[in-house]
Design a protein around this motif. Structure first.
Motif, short mmCIF file in Angstrom:
data_model
loop_
_atom_site.label_atom_id
_atom_site.label_comp_id
_atom_site.label_asym_id
_atom_site.label_seq_id
_atom_site.Cartn_x
_atom_site.Cartn_y
_atom_site.Cartn_z
N UNK A 44 -0.28 -2.89 -4.19
CA UNK A 44 -1.38 -3.39 -4.68
C UNK A 44 -2.45 -1.88 -4.74
N UNK A 45 -1.58 -1.13 -4.00
CA UNK A 45 -2.23 0.58 -4.36
C UNK A 45 -1.48 1.44 -4.41
N UNK A 46 -1.15 2.85 -4.68
CA UNK A 46 -0.47 3.74 -5.19
C UNK A 46 -1.32 5.03 -5.11
N UNK A 47 -0.64 5.70 -4.70
CA UNK A 47 -1.25 7.30 -4.74
C UNK A 47 -0.42 8.09 -4.71
N UNK A 48 -1.05 9.57 -5.47
CA UNK A 48 0.08 10.07 -6.28
C UNK A 48 1.48 10.55 -5.37
N UNK A 49 1.30 10.65 -3.93
CA UNK A 49 2.20 11.23 -3.59
C UNK A 49 3.74 10.08 -4.08
N UNK A 50 3.99 8.99 -4.09
CA UNK A 50 4.10 8.21 -4.51
C UNK A 50 4.69 7.94 -5.59
N UNK A 51 3.59 8.39 -6.21
CA UNK A 51 4.41 8.17 -8.23
C UNK A 51 5.50 9.56 -7.67
N UNK A 52 5.18 10.81 -7.93
CA UNK A 52 5.96 11.95 -7.87
C UNK A 52 7.12 11.32 -6.50
N UNK A 53 7.39 10.99 -5.73
CA UNK A 53 8.49 10.68 -5.38
C UNK A 53 8.84 9.31 -5.80
N UNK A 54 8.86 9.01 -6.88
CA UNK A 54 8.66 7.90 -7.67
C UNK A 54 9.52 8.59 -8.76
N UNK A 63 6.17 8.88 3.46
CA UNK A 63 7.24 9.72 3.56
C UNK A 63 7.52 8.86 4.73
N UNK A 64 7.07 7.11 4.53
CA UNK A 64 8.55 6.91 5.69
C UNK A 64 9.57 6.00 4.84
N UNK A 120 1.01 -1.17 0.27
CA UNK A 120 -0.30 0.13 -0.44
C UNK A 120 0.93 1.10 -0.20
N UNK A 121 0.94 1.52 -1.37
CA UNK A 121 1.27 2.89 -0.99
C UNK A 121 1.71 3.82 -1.35
N UNK A 122 0.60 4.58 0.23
CA UNK A 122 0.13 5.71 0.38
C UNK A 122 0.56 6.87 0.80
#
Length: 86
Positions: A39-49, A16-17, A9-11
């Motif tokens: 299995x789940x990804x949010x915009x914050x993780x996409x930006x981090x990637x 932040x972690x 879960x990439x929230x």
């Protein structure tokens, strides 16, 4: 090569972690990001990637189907992955 493993879960909380781990990995040269369990990804993780791909020597990212789908919906698949299969 160092590998950073993404959680299922990439929230925003996960982003932040992950930030300190990604910054540390970038300081040691090329690294990989294993997103095969996502299995789940949010915009914050996409930006981090995106930042991880553009920073330093750039990370290689192995996506799960869910991560690939989210990146494609956001128009970021070409930015994030070396090979995109639609």
């Amino acid at each position: 090569m160092h590998t950073v493993i993404l959680p299922a879960s990439c929230t925003r909380t996960a982003a932040q972690a992950l930030l300190p781990e990604l910054v540390a990995a970038m300081s040691h040269g090329p690294f990989a990001i294993d997103g095969s369990a996502v299995s789940q990804v949010g915009q914050a993780v996409l930006q981090l990637l995106v930042s991880a791909r553009r920073s330093g020597e750039g990370a290689t990212i192995a996506p799960s189907a869910a991560l690939l789908d989210a990146a494609m919906l956001a128009g970021l698949a070409g930015e994030l992955f070396d090979e995109v299969t639609a």
